[in-house]
Motif scaffolding. Structure first.
Motif, PDB file in Angstrom:
ATOM      1  N   GLY A 174     -36.001  29.641  12.726  1.00  0.00           N
ATOM      2  CA  GLY A 174     -35.726  30.056  11.446  1.00  0.00           C
ATOM      3  C   GLY A 174     -35.555  31.703  11.066  1.00  0.00           C
ATOM      4  O   GLY A 174     -34.564  31.961  10.466  1.00  0.00           O
ATOM      5  N   ALA A 175     -36.777  32.190  11.317  1.00  0.00           N
ATOM      6  CA  ALA A 175     -36.712  33.556  10.909  1.00  0.00           C
ATOM      7  C   ALA A 175     -35.742  34.535  12.005  1.00  0.00           C
ATOM      8  O   ALA A 175     -34.959  35.379  11.523  1.00  0.00           O
ATOM      9  N   VAL A 176     -35.695  33.987  13.248  1.00  0.00           N
ATOM     10  CA  VAL A 176     -34.782  34.762  14.142  1.00  0.00           C
ATOM     11  C   VAL A 176     -33.194  34.333  13.809  1.00  0.00           C
ATOM     12  O   VAL A 176     -32.401  35.300  13.721  1.00  0.00           O
ATOM     13  N   SER A 177     -32.846  33.265  13.177  1.00  0.00           N
ATOM     14  CA  SER A 177     -31.591  33.028  12.621  1.00  0.00           C
ATOM     15  C   SER A 177     -31.201  33.696  11.257  1.00  0.00           C
ATOM     16  O   SER A 177     -30.142  34.237  11.312  1.00  0.00           O
ATOM     17  N   VAL A 178     -32.289  33.986  10.649  1.00  0.00           N
ATOM     18  CA  VAL A 178     -32.107  34.923   9.450  1.00  0.00           C
ATOM     19  C   VAL A 178     -31.647  36.575  10.098  1.00  0.00           C
ATOM     20  O   VAL A 178     -30.593  37.170   9.627  1.00  0.00           O
ATOM     21  N   TYR A 202     -23.537  27.881   9.485  1.00  0.00           N
ATOM     22  CA  TYR A 202     -24.465  27.234  10.323  1.00  0.00           C
ATOM     23  C   TYR A 202     -25.643  27.832  10.465  1.00  0.00           C
ATOM     24  O   TYR A 202     -26.834  27.355  10.502  1.00  0.00           O
ATOM     25  N   LEU A 203     -25.712  29.160  10.406  1.00  0.00           N
ATOM     26  CA  LEU A 203     -27.187  30.130  10.502  1.00  0.00           C
ATOM     27  C   LEU A 203     -27.687  29.917   9.172  1.00  0.00           C
ATOM     28  O   LEU A 203     -28.977  29.518   9.221  1.00  0.00           O
ATOM     29  N   MET A 204     -27.128  29.566   7.960  1.00  0.00           N
ATOM     30  CA  MET A 204     -27.748  29.324   6.911  1.00  0.00           C
ATOM     31  C   MET A 204     -28.486  28.075   6.920  1.00  0.00           C
ATOM     32  O   MET A 204     -29.654  27.838   6.293  1.00  0.00           O
ATOM     33  N   VAL A 205     -27.761  26.946   7.400  1.00  0.00           N
ATOM     34  CA  VAL A 205     -28.124  25.487   7.567  1.00  0.00           C
ATOM     35  C   VAL A 205     -29.559  25.682   8.470  1.00  0.00           C
ATOM     36  O   VAL A 205     -30.349  24.913   8.275  1.00  0.00           O
ATOM     37  N   LEU A 206     -29.408  26.499   9.662  1.00  0.00           N
ATOM     38  CA  LEU A 206     -30.615  26.350  10.431  1.00  0.00           C
ATOM     39  C   LEU A 206     -31.863  26.994   9.623  1.00  0.00           C
ATOM     40  O   LEU A 206     -32.883  26.585   9.957  1.00  0.00           O
ATOM     41  N   PHE A 207     -31.666  28.394   9.024  1.00  0.00           N
ATOM     42  CA  PHE A 207     -32.887  28.774   8.518  1.00  0.00           C
ATOM     43  C   PHE A 207     -33.553  28.091   7.259  1.00  0.00           C
ATOM     44  O   PHE A 207     -34.471  27.960   6.995  1.00  0.00           O
ATOM     45  N   THR A 208     -32.574  27.210   6.656  1.00  0.00           N
ATOM     46  CA  THR A 208     -33.008  26.441   5.417  1.00  0.00           C
ATOM     47  C   THR A 208     -33.805  25.389   5.831  1.00  0.00           C
ATOM     48  O   THR A 208     -34.905  25.120   5.534  1.00  0.00           O
ATOM     49  N   TYR A 209     -33.191  24.558   6.962  1.00  0.00           N
ATOM     50  CA  TYR A 209     -33.652  23.372   7.190  1.00  0.00           C
ATOM     51  C   TYR A 209     -34.889  23.476   8.180  1.00  0.00           C
ATOM     52  O   TYR A 209     -35.828  22.682   8.344  1.00  0.00           O
ATOM     53  N   PHE A 210     -35.027  24.699   9.057  1.00  0.00           N
ATOM     54  CA  PHE A 210     -36.066  24.817   9.552  1.00  0.00           C
ATOM     55  C   PHE A 210     -37.433  25.335   9.069  1.00  0.00           C
ATOM     56  O   PHE A 210     -38.570  25.093   9.167  1.00  0.00           O
ATOM     57  N   PRO A 248     -23.789  20.466  15.892  1.00  0.00           N
ATOM     58  CA  PRO A 248     -25.192  21.187  16.035  1.00  0.00           C
ATOM     59  C   PRO A 248     -25.619  21.365  14.597  1.00  0.00           C
ATOM     60  O   PRO A 248     -26.710  21.449  14.522  1.00  0.00           O
ATOM     61  N   ALA A 249     -24.986  21.735  13.597  1.00  0.00           N
ATOM     62  CA  ALA A 249     -25.391  21.953  12.225  1.00  0.00           C
ATOM     63  C   ALA A 249     -26.115  20.695  11.546  1.00  0.00           C
ATOM     64  O   ALA A 249     -27.071  20.694  11.075  1.00  0.00           O
ATOM     65  N   GLU A 250     -25.533  19.477  12.081  1.00  0.00           N
ATOM     66  CA  GLU A 250     -25.883  18.487  11.552  1.00  0.00           C
ATOM     67  C   GLU A 250     -27.302  17.924  12.112  1.00  0.00           C
ATOM     68  O   GLU A 250     -28.146  17.197  11.708  1.00  0.00           O
ATOM     69  N   VAL A 251     -27.338  18.142  13.704  1.00  0.00           N
ATOM     70  CA  VAL A 251     -28.662  17.995  14.261  1.00  0.00           C
ATOM     71  C   VAL A 251     -29.799  18.746  14.075  1.00  0.00           C
ATOM     72  O   VAL A 251     -30.895  18.258  13.573  1.00  0.00           O
ATOM     73  N   VAL A 252     -29.312  20.165  13.425  1.00  0.00           N
ATOM     74  CA  VAL A 252     -30.359  20.904  12.771  1.00  0.00           C
ATOM     75  C   VAL A 252     -30.900  20.407  11.669  1.00  0.00           C
ATOM     76  O   VAL A 252     -32.196  20.239  11.333  1.00  0.00           O
ATOM     77  N   LEU A 253     -29.954  19.779  10.742  1.00  0.00           N
ATOM     78  CA  LEU A 253     -30.412  19.225   9.592  1.00  0.00           C
ATOM     79  C   LEU A 253     -31.361  17.915   9.836  1.00  0.00           C
ATOM     80  O   LEU A 253     -32.482  17.864   9.035  1.00  0.00           O
ATOM     81  N   PHE A 254     -31.036  17.347  10.692  1.00  0.00           N
ATOM     82  CA  PHE A 254     -31.793  16.032  11.128  1.00  0.00           C
ATOM     83  C   PHE A 254     -33.106  16.663  11.628  1.00  0.00           C
ATOM     84  O   PHE A 254     -34.091  15.846  11.101  1.00  0.00           O
ATOM     85  N   ILE A 255     -33.340  17.538  12.263  1.00  0.00           N
ATOM     86  CA  ILE A 255     -34.408  17.874  12.947  1.00  0.00           C
ATOM     87  C   ILE A 255     -35.334  18.437  11.687  1.00  0.00           C
ATOM     88  O   ILE A 255     -36.768  18.223  11.843  1.00  0.00           O
ATOM     89  N   GLY A 256     -34.706  19.235  11.000  1.00  0.00           N
ATOM     90  CA  GLY A 256     -35.442  19.801   9.777  1.00  0.00           C
ATOM     91  C   GLY A 256     -36.176  18.947   8.947  1.00  0.00           C
ATOM     92  O   GLY A 256     -37.338  19.002   8.598  1.00  0.00           O
TER      93      GLY A 256
END
Length: 175
Positions: free
Chosen positions: A20-24, A54-62, A134-142
């Motif tokens: 998540g930090a790397v995605s920011v 997509y990057l915002m989804v990644l860092f938010t949900y991770f 990919p964004a929806e998988v990130v949401l699920f993993i989060g």
């Protein structure tokens, strides 16, 4: 066995927090480059808007589970800190059970979106169609990682309660 599970979950959540930090960082670099290209050379990056979402989804949900792991979420505890340690632990347990129930429901819905997106092949509506899977998988993993860290926290609170019971028993014997 439980200790090993807890260690694996904590390590995985720390890795997700790092991702998540790397995605920011990636988001900041991409936005900076896009602004420079847009206003400096009149050549914007076509996919920057969708990629930034997509990057915002990644860092938010991770960051969900990482924030819970560290206890960095917003608390208003003017009253709770004045209660006995056992009462605080019980309130934390109730809170985490409610959070776990809600997180399980949201994770189940996120999984439904992953399956639906897989079947339909959903894409973004921007100038460059990017798959949404990919964004929806990130949401699920989060959400799943939040559920797992909540299970670890609940176990820890039960351990605290048993320690408090044994300490109070020892204190009564000393009186």
């Amino acid at each position: 066995m439980v200790l090993k599970f807890n260690q694996v979950v904590v390590k995985a959540v720390k890795i997700l927090g790092g991702a998540g930090a790397v995605s920011v960082l990636a988001l900041m670099v991409m936005m900076t480059v896009d602004v420079l290209l847009r206003y400096g050379f009149n050549r914007p990056i076509l996919w920057s808007y969708d990629a930034s979402e997509y990057l915002m989804v990644l860092f938010t949900y991770f960051a969900l589970s990482y924030t819970e792991l560290r206890g960095d979420h917003v608390n208003i505890d003017m009253i709770v800190v004045r209660l006995k340690k056992k009462t605080q632990t019980i309130l934390n347990l109730i809170n985490r059970f409610i959070m776990l129930a809600a997180s399980i429901l949201i994770a189940a819905q996120a999984w439904g979106r992953v399956i639906d997106s897989w079947k339909v092949g959903r894409k973004s509506t921007g100038p460059v169609p990017i798959p949404q899977l990919p964004a929806e998988v990130v949401l699920f993993i989060g959400w799943v990682s939040l559920c797992l860290i909540l299970v670890v926290k609940i176990h820890g609170y039960f351990s605290q309660l048993s320690d408090l019971k044994s300490e109070s028993g020892h204190l009564e014997l000393l009186k």
